[in-house]
Design a protein around this motif. Structure first.
Motif, PDB file in Angstrom:
ATOM      1  N   VAL A  84       0.858  -1.180   0.000  1.00  0.00           N
ATOM      2  CA  VAL A  84       0.000   0.000   0.000  1.00  0.00           C
ATOM      3  C   VAL A  84       0.892   1.226   0.000  1.00  0.00           C
ATOM      4  N   ASP A  85       0.752   2.058  -1.020  1.00  0.00           N
ATOM      5  CA  ASP A  85       1.604   3.249  -1.129  1.00  0.00           C
ATOM      6  C   ASP A  85       1.430   4.171   0.065  1.00  0.00           C
ATOM      7  N   HIS A  86       0.199   4.404   0.476  1.00  0.00           N
ATOM      8  CA  HIS A  86      -0.069   5.142   1.704  1.00  0.00           C
ATOM      9  C   HIS A  86      -1.483   4.801   2.149  1.00  0.00           C
ATOM     10  N   VAL A  87      -1.620   4.563   3.446  1.00  0.00           N
ATOM     11  CA  VAL A  87      -2.934   4.298   4.010  1.00  0.00           C
ATOM     12  C   VAL A  87      -3.736   5.592   3.951  1.00  0.00           C
ATOM     13  N   GLU A  88      -4.946   5.501   3.459  1.00  0.00           N
ATOM     14  CA  GLU A  88      -5.759   6.704   3.287  1.00  0.00           C
ATOM     15  C   GLU A  88      -6.245   7.214   4.637  1.00  0.00           C
ATOM     16  N   ASP A  89      -7.355   7.852   4.714  1.00  0.00           N
ATOM     17  CA  ASP A  89      -7.732   8.631   5.892  1.00  0.00           C
ATOM     18  C   ASP A  89      -8.268   7.755   7.031  1.00  0.00           C
ATOM     19  N   TYR A  90      -7.478   6.774   7.448  1.00  0.00           N
ATOM     20  CA  TYR A  90      -7.880   5.910   8.557  1.00  0.00           C
ATOM     21  C   TYR A  90      -6.648   5.265   9.204  1.00  0.00           C
ATOM     22  N   HIS A  91      -6.828   4.806  10.443  1.00  0.00           N
ATOM     23  CA  HIS A  91      -5.815   4.021  11.137  1.00  0.00           C
ATOM     24  C   HIS A  91      -6.067   2.546  10.790  1.00  0.00           C
ATOM     25  N   LEU A  92      -5.026   1.841  10.325  1.00  0.00           N
ATOM     26  CA  LEU A  92      -5.138   0.438   9.958  1.00  0.00           C
ATOM     27  C   LEU A  92      -4.482  -0.413  11.035  1.00  0.00           C
ATOM     28  N   LEU A  93      -5.271  -1.301  11.649  1.00  0.00           N
ATOM     29  CA  LEU A  93      -4.752  -2.257  12.627  1.00  0.00           C
ATOM     30  C   LEU A  93      -4.882  -3.648  12.037  1.00  0.00           C
ATOM     31  N   MET A  94      -3.849  -4.481  12.192  1.00  0.00           N
ATOM     32  CA  MET A  94      -3.871  -5.822  11.609  1.00  0.00           C
ATOM     33  C   MET A  94      -3.158  -6.811  12.509  1.00  0.00           C
ATOM     34  N   PHE A  95      -3.777  -7.977  12.695  1.00  0.00           N
ATOM     35  CA  PHE A  95      -3.108  -9.133  13.281  1.00  0.00           C
ATOM     36  C   PHE A  95      -3.622 -10.360  12.552  1.00  0.00           C
ATOM     37  N   CYS A  96      -3.155 -11.534  12.914  1.00  0.00           N
ATOM     38  CA  CYS A  96      -3.505 -12.748  12.167  1.00  0.00           C
ATOM     39  C   CYS A  96      -4.414 -13.651  12.995  1.00  0.00           C
ATOM     40  N   LEU A  97      -5.471 -14.121  12.388  1.00  0.00           N
ATOM     41  CA  LEU A  97      -6.291 -15.152  13.014  1.00  0.00           C
ATOM     42  C   LEU A  97      -5.604 -16.508  12.925  1.00  0.00           C
ATOM     43  N   ARG A  98      -4.804 -16.684  11.877  1.00  0.00           N
ATOM     44  CA  ARG A  98      -3.964 -17.866  11.707  1.00  0.00           C
ATOM     45  C   ARG A  98      -2.822 -17.490  10.772  1.00  0.00           C
ATOM     46  N   GLY A  99      -1.724 -18.247  10.840  1.00  0.00           N
ATOM     47  CA  GLY A  99      -0.571 -17.922  10.021  1.00  0.00           C
ATOM     48  C   GLY A  99       0.170 -16.710  10.563  1.00  0.00           C
ATOM     49  N   SER A 100       1.009 -16.102   9.728  1.00  0.00           N
ATOM     50  CA  SER A 100       1.829 -14.979  10.174  1.00  0.00           C
ATOM     51  C   SER A 100       2.156 -14.072   8.997  1.00  0.00           C
ATOM     52  N   ALA A 101       2.743 -12.933   9.314  1.00  0.00           N
ATOM     53  CA  ALA A 101       3.133 -11.964   8.293  1.00  0.00           C
ATOM     54  C   ALA A 101       4.286 -11.128   8.808  1.00  0.00           C
ATOM     55  N   GLN A 102       5.146 -10.720   7.891  1.00  0.00           N
ATOM     56  CA  GLN A 102       6.150  -9.710   8.191  1.00  0.00           C
ATOM     57  C   GLN A 102       5.618  -8.395   7.648  1.00  0.00           C
ATOM     58  N   ALA A 103       5.296  -7.481   8.546  1.00  0.00           N
ATOM     59  CA  ALA A 103       4.674  -6.216   8.142  1.00  0.00           C
ATOM     60  C   ALA A 103       5.630  -5.057   8.372  1.00  0.00           C
ATOM     61  N   GLN A 104       5.543  -4.080   7.503  1.00  0.00           N
ATOM     62  CA  GLN A 104       6.333  -2.866   7.639  1.00  0.00           C
ATOM     63  C   GLN A 104       5.382  -1.678   7.624  1.00  0.00           C
ATOM     64  N   ALA A 105       5.400  -0.915   8.731  1.00  0.00           N
ATOM     65  CA  ALA A 105       4.500   0.225   8.865  1.00  0.00           C
ATOM     66  C   ALA A 105       5.182   1.304   9.682  1.00  0.00           C
ATOM     67  N   ASN A 106       4.969   2.554   9.296  1.00  0.00           N
ATOM     68  CA  ASN A 106       5.559   3.692  10.012  1.00  0.00           C
ATOM     69  C   ASN A 106       7.072   3.552  10.153  1.00  0.00           C
ATOM     70  N   GLY A 107       7.710   2.911   9.157  1.00  0.00           N
ATOM     71  CA  GLY A 107       9.157   2.775   9.171  1.00  0.00           C
ATOM     72  C   GLY A 107       9.682   1.641  10.028  1.00  0.00           C
ATOM     73  N   ARG A 108       8.808   0.795  10.565  1.00  0.00           N
ATOM     74  CA  ARG A 108       9.233  -0.332  11.413  1.00  0.00           C
ATOM     75  C   ARG A 108       8.800  -1.648  10.791  1.00  0.00           C
ATOM     76  N   THR A 109       9.602  -2.688  11.031  1.00  0.00           N
ATOM     77  CA  THR A 109       9.244  -4.038  10.589  1.00  0.00           C
ATOM     78  C   THR A 109       8.758  -4.820  11.798  1.00  0.00           C
ATOM     79  N   ILE A 110       7.579  -5.417  11.673  1.00  0.00           N
ATOM     80  CA  ILE A 110       6.925  -6.076  12.799  1.00  0.00           C
ATOM     81  C   ILE A 110       6.421  -7.437  12.358  1.00  0.00           C
ATOM     82  N   LEU A 111       6.646  -8.459  13.179  1.00  0.00           N
ATOM     83  CA  LEU A 111       6.060  -9.772  12.942  1.00  0.00           C
ATOM     84  C   LEU A 111       4.629  -9.755  13.443  1.00  0.00           C
ATOM     85  N   ALA A 112       3.707 -10.049  12.575  1.00  0.00           N
ATOM     86  CA  ALA A 112       2.299 -10.135  12.958  1.00  0.00           C
ATOM     87  C   ALA A 112       1.873 -11.597  12.972  1.00  0.00           C
ATOM     88  N   ASP A 113       1.203 -12.009  14.041  1.00  0.00           N
ATOM     89  CA  ASP A 113       0.664 -13.362  14.138  1.00  0.00           C
ATOM     90  C   ASP A 113      -0.534 -13.308  15.076  1.00  0.00           C
TER      91      ASP A 113
END
Length: 336
Positions: A84-113
């Motif tokens: 996503v080039d830029h999140v539009e006019d909202y706060h985006l929160l994400m976690f995983c119901l199953r599986g995992s992801a390597q996410a990068q947001a606000n300049g940080r890399t975070i493991l989401a699970d």
């Protein structure tokens, strides 16, 4: 480059979102169709498979909207990069119901699970590499709605620790929204209830998640410098008198008064020693008192409370008792 997402044994999901399962937005085996369908409720983005596309892989999205809150699940059925080039006019929160992801947001890399997630602020880029078995749970909080309920512009910390004890009340409320069909139906029928659910979810998130106060961005505006404080208070009071029964938020009152929310809060504190929302509550209570006193036989307290803008009968009764020294039912009983 983000690290490759890990495929790990599925952990117990935070909850099973039954309400969302009953509101499936789409199922598709076509990547372009998937991108287009998701973009309609989120925003434009890029999707790129991280491995050879799997034959028969099926994506899906479930989605429910409650006022300024959007709740959804997304599963691509294969390892996928979301860009996503830029999140539009909202706060985006994400976690995983199953599986995992390597996410990068606000300049940080975070493991989401299933134990941790991430928050991406409005205007920032978001990239995530999802494992093949990943099903995301996404929460969309409209920026204006968040500012309306907390009275300022804020940025949440990027790391969302679902095991944080301070965040459990927020997770519990999120679980209720995602699993209670009757509650969601009521909120979608009644905007007052939707506004109260917005307020509760935002305040619980503020309580449990680290955040930064961006209020100076609201204070340092031309509008702030031009508007005399006493004038904005009078305009706000006039607006409240005319719209007290509506599901008003602080941002609605501030917009009508022609000043930022922080300016209005400061002006009310200076000239009235209460907040605009407390003044709104008092106006509603005074109207309820007058209607109960003059009510016809057979009138119900709950009906008058709703007509005056109160969505929660218990809180109405408590506030009424504190203001008038008697229960609403007692005033109703004295109408003769």
């Amino acid at each position: 480059m983000l690290p490759a997402p890990h495929t790990r044994p599925s952990a117990q999901p935070v909850f099973e979102p039954g309400v969302l399962r009953a509101n499936r937005l789409f199922e598709s085996r076509d990547l372009d169709d998937t991108r287009e369908r998701i973009s309609r409720v989120m925003q434009p983005h890029e999707l790129r498979p991280l491995a050879r596309p799997q034959a028969g892989a099926r994506s899906h999205m479930d989605f429910v909207r409650i006022g300024g809150i959007g709740l959804g699940t997304i599963d691509f059925g294969e390892a996928m990069r979301v860009d996503v080039d830029h999140v539009e006019d909202y706060h985006l929160l994400m976690f995983c119901l199953r599986g995992s992801a390597q996410a990068q947001a606000n300049g940080r890399t975070i493991l989401a699970d299933t134990h941790q997630g991430m928050v991406c602020a409005p205007g920032h880029a978001f990239v995530a590499d999802l494992s093949p078995d990943c099903e995301q749970f996404v929460v969309r909080l409209d920026r204006r709605m968040v500012e309306a309920h907390c009275g300022r512009a804020i940025t949440f910390d990027s790391a969302l620790d679902l095991r944080n004890a301070k965040l459990q009340a927020w997770i519990d409320q999120l679980r209720v929204l995602a699993t209670s069909t009757t509650l969601v139906d009521a909120a979608q029928r009644n905007p007052v209830i939707a506004t109260e659910l917005e307020r509760l979810l935002v305040l619980l998130l503020l309580e449990g998640q680290t955040w930064t106060d961006d209020a100076p961005l609201l204070r340092n505006t031309d509008t702030t410098r031009r508007a005399p404080a006493a004038g904005c208070v009078r305009r706000a009071e006039s607006f409240i008198e005319s719209h007290a029964e509506e599901p008003l938020r602080l941002a609605d009152i501030a917009e009508a008064a022609g000043v930022p929310a922080r300016t209005l809060l400061d002006a009310f504190k200076r000239f009235r020693e209460i907040s605009p929302m407390q003044h709104l509550r008092d106006v509603r209570l005074d109207r309820a008192h007058a209607l109960l006193r003059d009510a016809r036989p057979g009138t119900r307290v709950a009906s008058i409370a709703l007509d005056c803008g109160f969505a929660h009968l218990g809180r109405f009764s408590q506030a009424y008792q504190q203001r008038f020294g008697e229960a609403p039912s007692a005033t109703l009983g004295l109408r003769d």
